[in-house]
Design an enzyme around this catalytic site. Sequence first.
Site, PDB file in Angstrom:
ATOM      1  N   GLU A  32       0.819  -1.189   0.233  1.00 11.88           N
ATOM      2  CA  GLU A  32      -0.065  -0.203  -0.173  1.00 11.88           C
ATOM      3  C   GLU A  32       0.809   1.273  -0.117  1.00 11.88           C
ATOM      4  O   GLU A  32       1.037   1.590   0.686  1.00 11.88           O
ATOM      5  CB  GLU A  32      -0.691  -0.079   0.968  1.00 11.88           C
ATOM      6  CG  GLU A  32      -1.580  -1.583   1.559  1.00 11.88           C
ATOM      7  CD  GLU A  32      -3.046  -1.921   0.664  1.00 11.88           C
ATOM      8  OE1 GLU A  32      -2.974  -1.246  -0.307  1.00 11.88           O
ATOM      9  OE2 GLU A  32      -3.563  -2.600   1.012  1.00 11.88           O
ATOM     10  N   CYS A  47      -1.616   9.513   2.795  1.00  8.81           N
ATOM     11  CA  CYS A  47      -1.503   9.213   1.768  1.00  8.81           C
ATOM     12  C   CYS A  47      -2.572   9.710   0.499  1.00  8.81           C
ATOM     13  O   CYS A  47      -2.620   8.800  -0.506  1.00  8.81           O
ATOM     14  CB  CYS A  47      -1.515   6.845   1.890  1.00  8.81           C
ATOM     15  SG  CYS A  47      -2.977   6.713   2.798  1.00  8.81           S
TER      16      CYS A  47
HETATM   17  P1  NAP Z   1       8.307   4.854   4.785  1.00  8.64           P
HETATM   18  O1  NAP Z   1       9.528   5.912   4.714  1.00  8.64           O
HETATM   19  O2  NAP Z   1       8.331   4.769   3.076  1.00  8.64           O
HETATM   20  O3  NAP Z   1       8.221   3.924   5.734  1.00  8.64           O
HETATM   21  C1  NAP Z   1       7.224   3.338   5.990  1.00  8.64           C
HETATM   22  C2  NAP Z   1       7.568   1.331   6.460  1.00  8.64           C
HETATM   23  O4  NAP Z   1       8.910   0.849   6.148  1.00  8.64           O
HETATM   24  C3  NAP Z   1       7.944   2.336   7.761  1.00  8.64           C
HETATM   25  O5  NAP Z   1       8.116   1.398   9.510  1.00  8.64           O
HETATM   26  C4  NAP Z   1      10.000   2.337   7.670  1.00  8.64           C
HETATM   27  O6  NAP Z   1      10.912   1.849   8.796  1.00  8.64           O
HETATM   28  C5  NAP Z   1       9.730   1.086   6.848  1.00  8.64           C
HETATM   29  N1  NAP Z   1      11.910   0.412   5.453  1.00  8.64           N
HETATM   30  C6  NAP Z   1      12.022   1.833   5.002  1.00  8.64           C
HETATM   31  N2  NAP Z   1      12.912   1.167   4.321  1.00  8.64           N
HETATM   32  C7  NAP Z   1      13.098   0.015   4.573  1.00  8.64           C
HETATM   33  C8  NAP Z   1      13.615  -1.140   3.919  1.00  8.64           C
HETATM   34  N3  NAP Z   1      14.689  -0.926   3.209  1.00  8.64           N
HETATM   35  N4  NAP Z   1      13.237  -1.974   4.389  1.00  8.64           N
HETATM   36  C9  NAP Z   1      11.803  -2.450   4.789  1.00  8.64           C
HETATM   37  N5  NAP Z   1      11.636  -1.437   5.826  1.00  8.64           N
HETATM   38  C10 NAP Z   1      11.861   0.035   5.527  1.00  8.64           C
HETATM   39  O7  NAP Z   1       7.187   5.789   4.847  1.00  8.64           O
HETATM   40  P2  NAP Z   1       6.473   6.331   5.595  1.00  8.64           P
HETATM   41  O8  NAP Z   1       6.572   7.499   5.493  1.00  8.64           O
HETATM   42  O9  NAP Z   1       6.498   6.389   7.133  1.00  8.64           O
HETATM   43  O10 NAP Z   1       5.116   6.873   5.733  1.00  8.64           O
HETATM   44  C11 NAP Z   1       5.183   7.821   3.981  1.00  8.64           C
HETATM   45  C12 NAP Z   1       4.133   7.008   3.228  1.00  8.64           C
HETATM   46  O11 NAP Z   1       3.428   5.653   3.607  1.00  8.64           O
HETATM   47  C13 NAP Z   1       3.496   8.194   2.097  1.00  8.64           C
HETATM   48  O12 NAP Z   1       4.021   7.729   1.153  1.00  8.64           O
HETATM   49  C14 NAP Z   1       1.964   7.641   2.071  1.00  8.64           C
HETATM   50  O13 NAP Z   1       1.090   8.047   1.183  1.00  8.64           O
HETATM   51  C15 NAP Z   1       2.209   5.945   2.415  1.00  8.64           C
HETATM   52  N6  NAP Z   1       1.753   5.717   3.040  1.00  8.64           N
HETATM   53  C16 NAP Z   1       0.563   4.649   1.930  1.00  8.64           C
HETATM   54  C17 NAP Z   1      -1.207   4.271   2.719  1.00  8.64           C
HETATM   55  C18 NAP Z   1      -1.512   3.353   1.666  1.00  8.64           C
HETATM   56  O14 NAP Z   1      -2.988   3.124   1.886  1.00  8.64           O
HETATM   57  N7  NAP Z   1      -1.525   3.029   0.797  1.00  8.64           N
HETATM   58  C19 NAP Z   1      -0.768   4.171   3.405  1.00  8.64           C
HETATM   59  C20 NAP Z   1      -0.423   5.310   4.626  1.00  8.64           C
HETATM   60  C21 NAP Z   1       0.971   5.913   4.412  1.00  8.64           C
HETATM   61  P3  NAP Z   1      11.689   3.325   9.555  1.00  8.64           P
HETATM   62  O15 NAP Z   1      10.703   4.409   9.886  1.00  8.64           O
HETATM   63  O16 NAP Z   1      12.414   2.510  10.251  1.00  8.64           O
HETATM   64  O17 NAP Z   1      12.220   3.747   8.279  1.00  8.64           O
END
Ligand code: NAP
Length: 532
Positions: free
Chosen positions: A296, A330
Amino acid sequence: MKKKSTNVKRKSFVLTYATMFDPPEELHTRFERRLARVKREMGQEHTMLIGGVEVRSRTKFEDRSPINTDWRLGTFQQGDASHAAHALIAARKASASWSRTPWRQRVRLLRKAARQIDQRIYEIAAVLSLEVGKNRMEALADIAETAALIRYACDQMEANDGFHVQMGVDPLKGYRSRNVSILRPYGVWVVISPFNFPAALTGGPVGAALVAGNTVVMKPATDSPWTVRLLAECLRDAGLPEGVVNYVTGPGRTLGKELVNNPEVDGITFTGSYEVGMRIYRTITQGPYPRPTILEMGGKNPSIVSRHANLDRAAAGIVRSAFGLQGQKCSANSRVYIERPVYKKLVAMLVDQVEKIKVGDPTDRAVFMGPVINQGAYEQFKQFTKELSRAGTILTGGNVLTEDGYGKGFFCQPTLVADVPLNHRLWKHEMFLPITMVHPVGNLKQAMQLANDSSYGLTAGFYGTQEETAWFFDEIEAGVTYANRPQGSTTGAWPGFQPFGGWKGSGSSGKNAGGHHYLQLYMHEQIQALIR
Ligand code: NAP
């Protein structure tokens, strides 16, 4: 529309994203009482939970509030790849028994977990508000939705009788045959969640994976470990056997990476950015065989306003969706295409409403917008607004807030921008900040072309006539679509009402969470053909 209710401490009232405008006074009293207690309890150390054991790592990290970075919310374990591997082994060990636990028993335990969440809703919402900067009503809604998502998965299991289906009897002369289709769990499931909906986007997938019979390792974002720790406690306290749910904390680039690379993983749900999600997707395909990967990801969500629209509804919906949670949903409405005859009038209405938004401590009842999540987001806000002020016109906002009580947090003004050329990169880039761009269009066809010209396809909104809305639903490329909605032009989700998921670069499964095709993603089919 049917009313959706959440049962909070036996006193029921309606609480959803769409209906949280007029809650009972009691809700505020309870929240404030609990907030005061949470503030007194901040600063403690929290462990990981692996195989039912509280686990510490050598290195720790501090969780600080984006409202005031002097507020140390807690100290958390900075787990590494070895902790991820350890948690996966614990989940594997628990899998043999949990996958064979009768599904009705699993449903019973998960319903108990949902009740635990209800009982702790004020506490978890207060923590979430301090940790992520979400306003109090949205924080409460995030927790209420978590319990609702878990219950929805239970409901689906029951409605489908555990997904056991009698198939046709083969017409074999002299033999009696029995054919059965069964959906069975995959085994060990990883849930990696983002900071912005730390409860619902961890608890929702975790609930579905568990009801389906998988064991789980969950990893929150580094910005939201406390909220997810409380969720882990609710699952533990519901009586789930040791190792069935494991909670690990640590950086995505080390611990998270191991949760993706490790061969013990049978399935994964990742919610987060497009960049990380696609990296996970590519990594998973390098394994010896395909494994289910529910992604997602981000959005660049458009709304379109027709010359026939009800502009009051459009203005209210756009402002809510653009600036709710500081534009860090998002589903945030980041692009608005308006038919030229109503452009000036609607833009004036939008500016007027945006300037009335109260920014401040989100735990305060009157505040709509809190801080952005961290220093990185704060710096990006400054960069993007600088870039946009050169490319177009900042109609309102554009600055960070540093005076008075704002100086120790990451507060930004809600920002509306016009006159940015349509080929500018920020029409396509998910900024994930309180910045929304507006543009006039000659006709609806042009608006639709622009709306669909994105590699994302998460949510979209429309304001216009009944006839136009039918055309909009048919033409728009997005997984969740809304028309004529003052409660939010592009935001709003609730299990069983508006299941949530994206098309194109916004999601991999094509099935929305909290909908009737979702739970099945956590199981694979087995046909059992028996000749008696
Ligand atoms: P993010 O930076 O992509 O991080 C999401 C999760 O992935 C965090 O737990 C992060 O851990 C982990 N992560 C980072 N690098 C990784 C890797 N190489 N391998 C495995 N896991 C890894 O996103 P965010 O800033 O937390 O959230 C914002 C994003 O989420 C936006 O793009 C938003 O649109 C999207 N989102 C989508 C939905 C949907 O339903 N489509 C809903 C909510 C949010 P760390 O924090 O420790 O880096």
